[in-house]
Scaffold this motif. Structure first.
Motif, short mmCIF file in Angstrom:
data_model
loop_
_atom_site.label_atom_id
_atom_site.label_comp_id
_atom_site.label_asym_id
_atom_site.label_seq_id
_atom_site.Cartn_x
_atom_site.Cartn_y
_atom_site.Cartn_z
N PHE A 111 0.76 -1.36 -0.24
CA PHE A 111 0.00 0.07 -0.05
C PHE A 111 1.01 1.34 -0.09
O PHE A 111 1.75 1.18 0.38
CB PHE A 111 -0.96 0.00 1.30
N SER A 112 0.35 2.27 -0.43
CA SER A 112 0.81 3.60 -0.43
C SER A 112 0.82 4.16 0.84
O SER A 112 0.33 3.42 1.97
CB SER A 112 0.34 4.54 -1.31
N LYS A 113 1.42 5.13 1.40
CA LYS A 113 1.56 5.76 2.66
C LYS A 113 0.13 5.99 3.42
O LYS A 113 -0.32 5.76 4.22
CB LYS A 113 2.41 7.03 2.96
N THR A 114 -0.80 6.69 2.42
CA THR A 114 -1.95 7.09 2.78
C THR A 114 -2.88 5.85 3.05
O THR A 114 -3.45 5.71 4.11
CB THR A 114 -2.73 8.09 1.62
N LYS A 115 -2.80 4.90 2.17
CA LYS A 115 -3.73 3.73 2.37
C LYS A 115 -3.24 2.87 3.40
O LYS A 115 -3.90 2.14 4.25
CB LYS A 115 -3.63 2.94 1.02
N HIS A 116 -1.77 3.03 3.65
CA HIS A 116 -1.26 2.15 4.76
C HIS A 116 -2.10 2.61 6.23
O HIS A 116 -2.21 1.97 7.11
CB HIS A 116 0.24 2.50 4.77
N SER A 117 -1.62 4.00 6.28
CA SER A 117 -2.34 4.33 7.67
C SER A 117 -3.98 4.27 7.73
O SER A 117 -4.30 3.72 8.92
CB SER A 117 -2.20 5.86 7.77
N LYS A 118 -4.58 4.33 6.54
CA LYS A 118 -6.08 3.96 6.76
C LYS A 118 -6.37 2.64 7.08
O LYS A 118 -7.47 2.23 7.49
CB LYS A 118 -6.69 4.46 5.42
N PHE A 119 -5.54 1.76 6.31
CA PHE A 119 -5.80 0.24 6.25
C PHE A 119 -5.66 -0.25 7.90
O PHE A 119 -6.16 -1.01 8.52
CB PHE A 119 -4.86 -0.54 5.63
N ASN A 120 -4.63 0.41 8.47
CA ASN A 120 -4.14 0.14 9.98
C ASN A 120 -5.29 0.46 11.11
O ASN A 120 -5.68 -0.18 11.78
CB ASN A 120 -2.94 0.99 10.45
N GLU A 121 -5.78 1.85 10.68
CA GLU A 121 -6.92 2.32 11.53
C GLU A 121 -8.23 1.46 11.33
O GLU A 121 -8.73 1.23 12.28
CB GLU A 121 -7.07 3.87 10.82
N SER A 122 -8.75 1.19 10.06
CA SER A 122 -9.66 0.32 10.04
C SER A 122 -9.50 -1.10 10.40
O SER A 122 -10.51 -1.64 10.86
CB SER A 122 -10.09 0.27 8.49
N GLY A 123 -8.36 -1.66 10.32
CA GLY A 123 -8.15 -2.91 10.75
C GLY A 123 -8.21 -3.02 12.50
O GLY A 123 -8.92 -3.80 12.90
N GLN A 124 -7.64 -1.81 13.08
CA GLN A 124 -7.86 -1.85 14.49
C GLN A 124 -9.35 -1.56 15.05
O GLN A 124 -9.55 -2.37 15.92
CB GLN A 124 -6.89 -0.96 15.16
N LEU A 125 -9.98 -0.85 14.33
CA LEU A 125 -11.20 -0.42 14.73
C LEU A 125 -12.07 -1.54 14.53
O LEU A 125 -13.21 -1.75 15.33
CB LEU A 125 -11.48 0.91 14.08
N SER A 126 -11.91 -2.12 13.36
CA SER A 126 -13.10 -3.31 12.88
C SER A 126 -12.84 -4.36 14.04
O SER A 126 -14.00 -4.88 14.24
CB SER A 126 -12.77 -3.84 11.49
N ALA A 127 -11.64 -4.67 14.61
CA ALA A 127 -11.44 -5.91 15.41
C ALA A 127 -12.25 -5.46 16.80
O ALA A 127 -12.71 -5.99 17.38
CB ALA A 127 -10.02 -6.05 15.91
#
Length: 374
Positions: A111-127
């Motif tokens: 992922f790019s830097k922007t998608k990398h941070s958003k992916f981490n945010e959504s992964g943590q919050l979805s769990a």
């Protein structure tokens, strides 16, 4: 070129892993200090305040429950110590999910830097949303909140909570408090910090308000559907990052988001505006935890309505932005239509084939030139 590709690295992920491992080790050591304190008699009294729930009350058995006594809890200042300990636990779990799940997916997807941070945010919050939604639903079923909705105002003030209700609120507050240091640990961008501070503050304000005002029944009923809608959004965003053609989850989320706001307003007005307003005891009493007075009810309804209006405003802006982006993408494709020009260029295009491509039947094909030369 092959050597350059092998030597390229992903600095954001490597540095991020180092930061995650570093702060997770420090936090785990601090948490172990409290756990080891339980093993010694000198420090056990102080450590137990951080690890276990405080303010336990054991009620004697009644005629309905003649077999055993019941244990309940109320809140107090010592809950801050318990919240602090489980905030450390939340940081450790956050680091484990990040290192062993999300970072491995990031390496594969590039992922790019922007998608990398958003992916981490959504992964943590979805769990977190999935865990809280399942646990909250279990509490609602076991406490008979779904079968008898009138308990939201008939049993007020419920100043004594069961173990699972109080533990649920302690973990909720601990998780959202842990989000503040995570802004530093995750190296959040400066332009994203105000947005995250707003929604973290809103969660803490409403959860703590429901906990302190003994509106834990209403807060639990409102949190479960809200968490389910948020889980659907973040899990849809995770699928979208892996495949940008995935859009069905966002459409379902948009419908449920609006329904969730309506459900929140209806339950809030029904409980606070009608149920508690018709209760017999409407006197402010801190000893019994009764906050059923006109000023408190107005403040509760105002905060809920303003928050729901703010969320709908953000939702409408989000949908308008998506519509504009979709329209700008479709505009260039609509303009790209085959145009026929007059004069020499048009005849040349038809001779060379469709849309100017060479064919074996064209006048300028290599075979025709070879026949003419022979």
């Amino acid at each position: 070129m092959a050597i350059r590709r092998k030597s390229t690295k992903s600095p954001p992920i490597l540095s991020h892993e180092f930061i995650v491992q570093n702060h997770a080790d420090i936090v785990s050591c601090v948490a172990m200090v409290f756990l080891l304190g339980l093993m010694f008699e000198v420090t056990a009294k102080a450590a137990i305040i951080f690890v276990t729930l405080q303010y336990n009350v054991t009620l004697p058995a009644t005629e309905e429950q003649a077999t055993e006594s019941a244990s309940f809890y109320y809140y107090g200042i010592k809950d801050l110590a318990t919240i602090f300990f489980y905030m450390l636990v939340a940081i450790i779990i956050h680091a484990i999910i990040q290192e062993y799940v999300l970072d491995k997916i990031n390496r594969r997807m590039h992922f790019s830097k922007t998608k990398h941070s958003k992916f981490n945010e959504s992964g943590q919050l979805s769990a977190f949303y999935l865990f809280s939604c399942i646990w909250g639903t279990f509490i609602l079923v076991s406490e008979n909140y779904i079968s008898d909705p009138t308990i939201l105002w008939r049993a007020y003030p419920p100043n004594l909570m069961t173990f699972q209700v109080k533990f649920f609120y302690i973990l909720q507050l601990a998780y959202w408090f842990h989000a503040f240091p995570e802004l530093y640990f995750q190296k959040t961008k400066k332009e994203d910090i105000p947005r995250q501070l707003v929604y973290i503050g809103l969660y803490l304000f409403h959860i703590a308000g429901a906990y302190l005002l003994n509106l834990n029944h209403l807060g639990l009923v409102l949190l479960v559907p809200h968490y389910f809608v948020e889980f659907l959004f973040h899990i849809s965003r995770l699928f979208y990052f892996t495949d940008e053609k995935y859009q069905k989850g966002f459409s379902l989320w948009a419908v449920l988001f609006v329904l969730g706001r309506l459900l929140t307003l209806i339950l809030s007005v029904l409980t606070v505006g009608f149920g508690l307003a018709r209760a017999e005891n409407q006197k402010l009493d801190f000893s019994t935890g009764n906050f059923n007075v006109l000023a408190v009810r107005i403040a509760v309804l105002a905060s809920i309505c303003i928050t729901q209006a703010f969320m709908m405003w953000k939702f409408i802006n989000f949908q308008l932005r998506r519509w504009r982006e979709h329209s700008t993408v479709q505009a260039p494709t609509a303009k790209k239509k085959p145009t026929v020009t007059k004069g020499r260029s048009s005849r040349k295009g038809t001779e060379n084939g469709v849309n100017g491509t060479l064919t074996s039947n064209g006048a300028d094909s290599p075979r025709n030139r070879k026949e003419k030369s022979s």
